[in-house]
Design an enzyme around this catalytic site. Sequence first.
Site, PDB file in Angstrom:
ATOM      1  N   GLU A 105       0.832  -1.216   0.000  1.00 24.28           N
ATOM      2  CA  GLU A 105       0.000   0.000   0.000  1.00 24.28           C
ATOM      3  C   GLU A 105       0.859   1.255   0.000  1.00 24.28           C
ATOM      4  O   GLU A 105       0.561   2.224  -0.697  1.00 24.28           O
ATOM      5  CB  GLU A 105      -0.937   0.023   1.218  1.00 24.28           C
ATOM      6  CG  GLU A 105      -1.956  -1.099   1.272  1.00 24.28           C
ATOM      7  CD  GLU A 105      -3.075  -0.982   0.242  1.00 24.28           C
ATOM      8  OE1 GLU A 105      -3.111   0.009  -0.503  1.00 24.28           O
ATOM      9  OE2 GLU A 105      -3.897  -1.914   0.184  1.00 24.28           O
ATOM     10  N   ARG A 163       0.538   3.760  -3.221  1.00 21.93           N
ATOM     11  CA  ARG A 163      -0.095   5.061  -2.970  1.00 21.93           C
ATOM     12  C   ARG A 163       0.946   6.159  -2.780  1.00 21.93           C
ATOM     13  O   ARG A 163       0.841   7.230  -3.370  1.00 21.93           O
ATOM     14  CB  ARG A 163      -0.984   4.990  -1.724  1.00 21.93           C
ATOM     15  CG  ARG A 163      -2.072   3.946  -1.855  1.00 21.93           C
ATOM     16  CD  ARG A 163      -3.041   3.999  -0.695  1.00 21.93           C
ATOM     17  NE  ARG A 163      -3.763   2.741  -0.601  1.00 21.93           N
ATOM     18  CZ  ARG A 163      -5.022   2.622  -0.216  1.00 21.93           C
ATOM     19  NH1 ARG A 163      -5.714   3.663   0.122  1.00 21.93           N
ATOM     20  NH2 ARG A 163      -5.606   1.446  -0.148  1.00 21.93           N
ATOM     21  N   ASP A 201      -4.857 -10.036  -8.341  1.00 21.64           N
ATOM     22  CA  ASP A 201      -5.105  -8.976  -9.325  1.00 21.64           C
ATOM     23  C   ASP A 201      -3.921  -8.202  -9.908  1.00 21.64           C
ATOM     24  O   ASP A 201      -3.514  -8.399 -11.049  1.00 21.64           O
ATOM     25  CB  ASP A 201      -6.158  -7.985  -8.781  1.00 21.64           C
ATOM     26  CG  ASP A 201      -5.861  -7.434  -7.375  1.00 21.64           C
ATOM     27  OD1 ASP A 201      -4.757  -7.653  -6.883  1.00 21.64           O
ATOM     28  OD2 ASP A 201      -6.750  -6.775  -6.797  1.00 21.64           O
ATOM     29  N   GLU A 218     -12.578  -0.103  -9.645  1.00 20.52           N
ATOM     30  CA  GLU A 218     -12.222  -1.040 -10.729  1.00 20.52           C
ATOM     31  C   GLU A 218     -13.209  -1.083 -11.890  1.00 20.52           C
ATOM     32  O   GLU A 218     -12.803  -1.218 -13.054  1.00 20.52           O
ATOM     33  CB  GLU A 218     -12.017  -2.454 -10.166  1.00 20.52           C
ATOM     34  CG  GLU A 218     -10.785  -2.612  -9.283  1.00 20.52           C
ATOM     35  CD  GLU A 218     -10.956  -2.047  -7.879  1.00 20.52           C
ATOM     36  OE1 GLU A 218     -12.119  -1.770  -7.482  1.00 20.52           O
ATOM     37  OE2 GLU A 218      -9.948  -1.871  -7.178  1.00 20.52           O
TER      38      GLU A 218
HETATM   39  C1  DMJ Z   1      -6.520   0.256  -4.821  1.00 20.90           C
HETATM   40  O1  DMJ Z   1      -5.765   0.575  -3.720  1.00 20.90           O
HETATM   41  C2  DMJ Z   1      -5.681  -0.364  -5.878  1.00 20.90           C
HETATM   42  O2  DMJ Z   1      -6.376  -0.341  -7.070  1.00 20.90           O
HETATM   43  C3  DMJ Z   1      -5.265  -1.764  -5.559  1.00 20.90           C
HETATM   44  O3  DMJ Z   1      -4.595  -2.400  -6.612  1.00 20.90           O
HETATM   45  C4  DMJ Z   1      -6.416  -2.623  -5.134  1.00 20.90           C
HETATM   46  N1  DMJ Z   1      -7.602  -1.933  -4.862  1.00 20.90           N
HETATM   47  C5  DMJ Z   1      -7.650  -0.614  -4.370  1.00 20.90           C
HETATM   48  C6  DMJ Z   1      -8.964   0.036  -4.698  1.00 20.90           C
HETATM   49  O4  DMJ Z   1     -10.030  -0.794  -4.747  1.00 20.90           O
END
Ligand code: DMJ
Length: 646
Positions: free
Chosen positions: A274, A278, A407, A541
Amino acid sequence: MTSTGILPTYQRFINGVPVPFSRRSFRAREKYIIFSVFITFGFICFGTFFFLPEFRGNSADSVYKMYDQMKRAGPELLIPPPPHLEDSREAPRLLRHEEDALADPHLVDDREKLRQKIDEDRELKVLERPRLQRSSSTASRPDDNAAREDVGDVPQEATIVTVPAALSKEYPLVGGGEDADPVARERRDKVKEMMKHAWDNYVRYAWGKNELKPISKRGHSASIFGTLPLAATIMDGLDTLYIMGMKDEFKQARDWVANELDLNSMASDVSVFEVNIRFVGGLLACFALTGDVMFRDKAQQIADKLLPAFQTQTGIPHALVNLKTGASKNFGWASGGSSILSEFGTLHLEFSYLSDVTGQPIYRNKVDHIRQYLQGLEKPNGLYPNYLNPKTGKWGQHHMSMGALGDSFFEYLLKAWLQSNKEDNEARQMFDDAMQAVLQHMLFTSKGGLVYFAELKFDRPEHKMDHLGCFSGGLLGLGAKTLKNDMSDKYMEVAKKITNTCHESYDRSYTKLGPEAFRFTEGSEAKALKNSEKYYILRPEVIESYFYMYRLTKDQKYRDWGWEAVQALEKQCRVPGGYTGLKNVYSEDPQKDDVQQSFFLAETLKYLYLLFSDDSLLSFDYWVFNTEGHPLPIKGVNPFYREASV
Ligand code: DMJ
């Protein structure tokens, strides 16, 4: 005896006749009971202090310690902070009595020094504005002119110069993108207004905190950020502000990062993934967009704090790291202490780029090592399980997913290839191989004709798709359009069908927003069944796929679906203090979760804004978005890449 109150009362008789109850004072026995109750209560209240750990020691310091802890926890735990939206934008000013004191001739020198200091602080170091060069491979691109217009006519060599803040307006402009269609322009303006609402309320009620609680009007922090306020919303929102041309807001946020972000106070366990996507991703995007080296330097300082997590037997990083001590570990719940595919597999874009802009190979080496490690592992049926043990180097439970835990690993394979200007063929090959296996083993069609990715648990499909997995529509579309190979037609076909299914998951709810996960069973398709799956937390998404698919196909329906989502967000999630998630998308009056997630600003609103912009704004030819929606430049064709000269 009758009992009409707390204390017993006694009916008195005179000559056998009941006497009306009219006395004014308590009798002796009652007084005794009342007295005893008070004494006991007083003893409990007062005596408890002697049993509190903070008071066991005899020092008065402990009182201060406790006060200090409360201060650090944040005064808004008790009282929401006062609004400071307006005055925090002001340049630092001397107070009246300070002005008077400095009027003293003996203090003229001091005054000069003070002014100089303020001026110095307000200087920014930026790279000069780059110029897009037309390489032979991009010469015929339709949006080339628009992109050239954006950056203007400036020297080709990017060199470091120092310019006063007054010239900061000279940041290269990455904006514009007004669509020819007036409806799209109007819709884009609406999205910008939503961003302003979300941002202003964050500034007003939660400035410096990770996220905003829009109903309680105070700060919020999820455990992924540890226990400290690291301003996740600033990190995530900065580039969206920039792209939308919200200059004052951007400047205010930029100054917070420059002056307030205190890395040494970060004594807390945070998620490596994260913080990377971010914070490092957000700051690097801002560096690319503006050339302001402060962003690059902060990104590097933060990435350095993540490096200890890679010190494992295999070099596969742990999920959590303590930013102060460097101690790292994995989540207890993750398959016998495993690291998670979507986490250690989602570092490549940021770490490679960081190496190029700092001239330090260490970051790229770390992620290249992960890549090589994965290459050497045997994959069951060509699939990547969600868990890998960093100690033994073996896969954990064989769970596979295109949603949570899997994902963005797949996303970064394709995007690493794009970021390298299609030179990192190993990444593209890994993407195609992985997708082939996923399409073969995890793609299903429901009775009603909806196409979806199921999850696999030890070879058994679970017919459930996460909201998170809905990014895959856009990803496959991008894969199809960027390379013509024997997979590309299939990719595009699946991309369209998955995006359609994800739209259905929205359309089949009362709120017109989609659940966290939806299932495909005999009686129900594209709907959540369990209560624990019915929430919507402002995730991007589905909208992300609308954006990619609109750009790639120009099919108007994706814009229409995006507009449906805007209307639903406004109706269901907008509150006076910002935007909130919902606890049940099927409810006519859904309860609100009172959290404005930082990715709502980084992704949801950015993708909506781009959906209603034309292709020149952050063209796919020059930019690739990290998994948090932060645009990173493509090497070799985009002069905003700003590679360090070594
Ligand atoms: C985001 O922090 C990013 O897209 C991450 O890859 C997974 N999902 C969250 C938002 O849903």
